[in-house]
Design a protein around this motif. Structure first.
Motif, PDB file in Angstrom:
ATOM      1  N   LEU A 243     -66.556 -99.923 -34.353  1.00  0.00           N
ATOM      2  CA  LEU A 243     -66.035 -98.815 -35.140  1.00  0.00           C
ATOM      3  C   LEU A 243     -66.056 -99.117 -36.636  1.00  0.00           C
ATOM      4  CD1 LEU A 243     -64.745 -95.990 -34.738  1.00  0.00           C
ATOM      5  CD2 LEU A 243     -62.514 -97.100 -34.790  1.00  0.00           C
ATOM      6  N   LEU A 244     -65.905-100.385 -36.985  1.00  0.00           N
ATOM      7  CA  LEU A 244     -65.794-100.769 -38.393  1.00  0.00           C
ATOM      8  C   LEU A 244     -67.126-101.189 -39.004  1.00  0.00           C
ATOM      9  CD1 LEU A 244     -62.535-102.922 -38.086  1.00  0.00           C
ATOM     10  CD2 LEU A 244     -62.730-100.476 -38.567  1.00  0.00           C
ATOM     11  N   LEU A 245     -68.138-101.333 -38.159  1.00  0.00           N
ATOM     12  CA  LEU A 245     -69.422-101.852 -38.626  1.00  0.00           C
ATOM     13  C   LEU A 245     -70.040-101.047 -39.770  1.00  0.00           C
ATOM     14  CD1 LEU A 245     -71.803-103.799 -38.365  1.00  0.00           C
ATOM     15  CD2 LEU A 245     -72.707-102.295 -36.580  1.00  0.00           C
ATOM     16  N   PRO A 246     -70.086 -99.721 -39.735  1.00  0.00           N
ATOM     17  CA  PRO A 246     -70.731 -98.979 -40.829  1.00  0.00           C
ATOM     18  C   PRO A 246     -70.111 -99.250 -42.199  1.00  0.00           C
ATOM     19  CG  PRO A 246     -70.447 -97.544 -38.930  1.00  0.00           C
ATOM     20  CD  PRO A 246     -69.694 -98.818 -38.631  1.00  0.00           C
ATOM     21  N   PHE A 247     -68.793 -99.493 -42.233  1.00  0.00           N
ATOM     22  CA  PHE A 247     -68.158 -99.791 -43.512  1.00  0.00           C
ATOM     23  C   PHE A 247     -68.610-101.154 -44.049  1.00  0.00           C
ATOM     24  CE2 PHE A 247     -64.943 -97.124 -41.250  1.00  0.00           C
ATOM     25  CZ  PHE A 247     -65.130 -95.976 -42.004  1.00  0.00           C
ATOM     26  N   LEU A 248     -68.783-102.117 -43.136  1.00  0.00           N
ATOM     27  CA  LEU A 248     -69.287-103.421 -43.547  1.00  0.00           C
ATOM     28  C   LEU A 248     -70.720-103.311 -44.059  1.00  0.00           C
ATOM     29  CD1 LEU A 248     -67.950-105.599 -40.592  1.00  0.00           C
ATOM     30  CD2 LEU A 248     -67.019-105.477 -42.907  1.00  0.00           C
ATOM     31  N   GLU A 249     -71.521-102.558 -43.329  1.00  0.00           N
ATOM     32  CA  GLU A 249     -72.909-102.374 -43.756  1.00  0.00           C
ATOM     33  C   GLU A 249     -72.973-101.743 -45.138  1.00  0.00           C
ATOM     34  OE1 GLU A 249     -75.796-101.728 -40.035  1.00  0.00           O
ATOM     35  OE2 GLU A 249     -74.237-100.183 -40.217  1.00  0.00           O
ATOM     36  N   VAL A 301     -70.976 -90.827 -41.576  1.00  0.00           N
ATOM     37  CA  VAL A 301     -70.614 -89.539 -40.969  1.00  0.00           C
ATOM     38  C   VAL A 301     -70.262 -89.716 -39.503  1.00  0.00           C
ATOM     39  CG1 VAL A 301     -71.505 -87.278 -40.301  1.00  0.00           C
ATOM     40  CG2 VAL A 301     -71.942 -88.150 -42.593  1.00  0.00           C
ATOM     41  N   ASN A 302     -71.047 -90.519 -38.796  1.00  0.00           N
ATOM     42  CA  ASN A 302     -70.776 -90.750 -37.370  1.00  0.00           C
ATOM     43  C   ASN A 302     -69.451 -91.466 -37.156  1.00  0.00           C
ATOM     44  OD1 ASN A 302     -73.132 -89.532 -36.689  1.00  0.00           O
ATOM     45  ND2 ASN A 302     -74.258 -91.401 -36.221  1.00  0.00           N
ATOM     46  N   THR A 303     -69.144 -92.431 -38.029  1.00  0.00           N
ATOM     47  CA  THR A 303     -67.876 -93.149 -37.895  1.00  0.00           C
ATOM     48  C   THR A 303     -66.696 -92.221 -38.126  1.00  0.00           C
ATOM     49  OG1 THR A 303     -68.928 -95.194 -38.623  1.00  0.00           O
ATOM     50  CG2 THR A 303     -66.529 -95.094 -38.742  1.00  0.00           C
ATOM     51  N   GLN A 304     -66.801 -91.342 -39.113  1.00  0.00           N
ATOM     52  CA  GLN A 304     -65.742 -90.359 -39.332  1.00  0.00           C
ATOM     53  C   GLN A 304     -65.560 -89.483 -38.101  1.00  0.00           C
ATOM     54  OE1 GLN A 304     -67.453 -89.061 -43.388  1.00  0.00           O
ATOM     55  NE2 GLN A 304     -65.282 -88.618 -43.589  1.00  0.00           N
ATOM     56  N   ARG A 305     -66.666 -89.086 -37.503  1.00  0.00           N
ATOM     57  CA  ARG A 305     -66.590 -88.240 -36.311  1.00  0.00           C
ATOM     58  C   ARG A 305     -65.977 -89.007 -35.141  1.00  0.00           C
ATOM     59  NH1 ARG A 305     -65.284 -83.598 -34.429  1.00  0.00           N
ATOM     60  NH2 ARG A 305     -66.444 -82.916 -32.603  1.00  0.00           N
ATOM     61  N   ARG A 306     -66.340 -90.251 -34.956  1.00  0.00           N
ATOM     62  CA  ARG A 306     -65.769 -91.059 -33.874  1.00  0.00           C
ATOM     63  C   ARG A 306     -64.268 -91.226 -34.054  1.00  0.00           C
ATOM     64  NH1 ARG A 306     -68.410 -96.619 -32.759  1.00  0.00           N
ATOM     65  NH2 ARG A 306     -67.245 -96.392 -30.802  1.00  0.00           N
ATOM     66  N   LYS A 314     -53.937 -90.376 -35.331  1.00  0.00           N
ATOM     67  CA  LYS A 314     -53.547 -91.783 -35.266  1.00  0.00           C
ATOM     68  C   LYS A 314     -54.310 -92.641 -36.272  1.00  0.00           C
ATOM     69  CE  LYS A 314     -51.791 -92.185 -30.545  1.00  0.00           C
ATOM     70  NZ  LYS A 314     -51.863 -92.968 -29.294  1.00  0.00           N
ATOM     71  N   HIS A 315     -55.018 -92.007 -37.151  1.00  0.00           N
ATOM     72  CA  HIS A 315     -55.756 -92.771 -38.147  1.00  0.00           C
ATOM     73  C   HIS A 315     -55.697 -92.067 -39.502  1.00  0.00           C
ATOM     74  CE1 HIS A 315     -58.943 -89.768 -37.720  1.00  0.00           C
ATOM     75  NE2 HIS A 315     -59.456 -90.266 -38.835  1.00  0.00           N
ATOM     76  N   ARG A 316     -55.930 -92.841 -40.535  1.00  0.00           N
ATOM     77  CA  ARG A 316     -56.017 -92.303 -41.889  1.00  0.00           C
ATOM     78  C   ARG A 316     -57.154 -93.014 -42.598  1.00  0.00           C
ATOM     79  NH1 ARG A 316     -50.996 -93.312 -45.674  1.00  0.00           N
ATOM     80  NH2 ARG A 316     -51.897 -95.399 -45.530  1.00  0.00           N
ATOM     81  N   LEU A 317     -58.130 -92.245 -43.017  1.00  0.00           N
ATOM     82  CA  LEU A 317     -59.314 -92.791 -43.666  1.00  0.00           C
ATOM     83  C   LEU A 317     -59.438 -92.200 -45.063  1.00  0.00           C
ATOM     84  CD1 LEU A 317     -61.997 -94.360 -43.705  1.00  0.00           C
ATOM     85  CD2 LEU A 317     -63.072 -92.345 -42.655  1.00  0.00           C
TER      86      LEU A 317
END
Length: 337
Positions: A243-249, A301-306, A314-317
């Protein structure tokens, strides 16, 4: 059923010797009400009322009330119940046949309508529960299908960039390339087995993140400063895999320059059941038509959708650019309870 209980138990409080014919009539009425209850609940409401045939249902209910009262009148006359009840309550007075009291018929109609009302309510609630269960099942199927599609988009995106990094290392340092391949094989094993699941242990996700960061370090120059702080989580916490991988990339793609000094900050903190994840990196322009720019957009975009599908409410981005410092930042909080 309440009406059946009243029919059979309330006469027991009368201080008279009740004739057997009276009990026969009460049992007959109770059986009628039971038949009406289950016929209305199991067949008539689903086939008529819930199909939108309201006029037919109303007319049939009225005719049913007339038939119900008619059957009770016939049963009373057949059993000579008026005369027997008169003798039970007034043994010293002769029986004189009188016109039937309308109050008794009104009471019977009330019992009939009570039975119809309760059975209609039960049938309606059952239909609502069935529809709600079907809706939830369809929603879950839709979500699972969409999540599978989103994960399928993320995985090739990740491996494409990682293999490019290892390919570049083979020309510079074979030993480092071998180490990178070993880490990549471990990461691929994680993706193949854990990414097929809806959830994985947070500790395994953190290990995956650490491997990814170590892999990225092998291609960085001295111009890049890494500020990494990753907590070791409890073994009982679970999270959606990768789930966190795209932010690292994002950080490593856009926060690295071969000519300028840069800094990448990655922080993962676990407090109870809550995960706090933060990245911050300098912004170096990537050509808008390059594959990396396009893939980065897809991953985010996909991570936001997931996140919206898996952790609603339950999340805040939050993410954005700090123009003064020329930095890009991401703050993510997830409650894994």
């Amino acid at each position: 059923m309440l009406s059946t209980v009243l029919l059979l138990l309330s006469p027991l409080s009368w201080r008279v010797d009740i004739p057997v014919e009276f009990w026969m009539r009460q049992v007959f009425m109770a059986m009628l009400l039971l038949v009406i209850f289950y016929f209305n609940m199991l067949w008539f409401v689903p086939r008529v009322l819930l199909k939108g045939k309201h006029a037919v249902y109303l007319l049939s209910t009225i005719l049913g009330a007339v038939l119900f009262v008619g059957l009770l009148i016939y049963a009373d006359n057949f059993l000579h119940l008026p005369e027997l009840m008169h003798k039970a309550f007034n043994p010293d007075k002769p029986y004189v046949q009188k016109e039937r009291r309308i109050s008794g018929d009104i009471f019977n109609i009330m019992l009939y309508l009570l039975t119809i009302g309760i059975s209609t309510s039960v049938a309606s609630v059952q239909k609502w529960q069935k529809d709600e269960s079907l809706r939830r099942e369809l929603d879950q199927q839709r979500i699972n299908t969409e999540l599978s599609y989103l994960k399928a988009q993320i995985n090739p995106h990740f491996f494409f960039n990682t293999l490019n990094n290892i390919y570049a290392l083979t020309n510079l340092d074979v030993k480092k390339a071998q180490e990178a391949l070993l880490k990549l094989s471990r990461m691929m094993r994680y993706v193949l087995y854990e990414n097929q699941k809806n959830e994985t242990l947070l500790s395994r996700e953190v290990s995956f993140i650490n491997d990814y960061i170590e892999l990225m370090k092998m291609r960085l120059t001295e111009k890049v400063t890494l500020n990494i702080s990753v907590d070791e989580p409890k073994d009982d916490l679970v999270i959606a895999p990768m789930l966190l991988l795209p932010f690292l990339e994002n950080s490593f793609k856009h926060g690295v320059s071969s000519q300028q000094q840069s800094e990448i900050m990655i922080k993962l903190e676990v407090m109870g059941n809550t995960v706090f994840f933060e990245t911050r990196n300098h912004i170096f322009s990537v050509h808008a038509e390059s594959p990396e720019a396009t893939e980065n957009g897809i991953g985010l975009v996909n991570t936001q959708r997931r996140l919206s599908l898996l952790y609603p409410d339950k999340h805040r981005l939050k993410f954005g650019k700090d123009e003064a410092k020329q930095e890009y930042w991401v703050n993510l909080t997830i409650n894994l309870e």
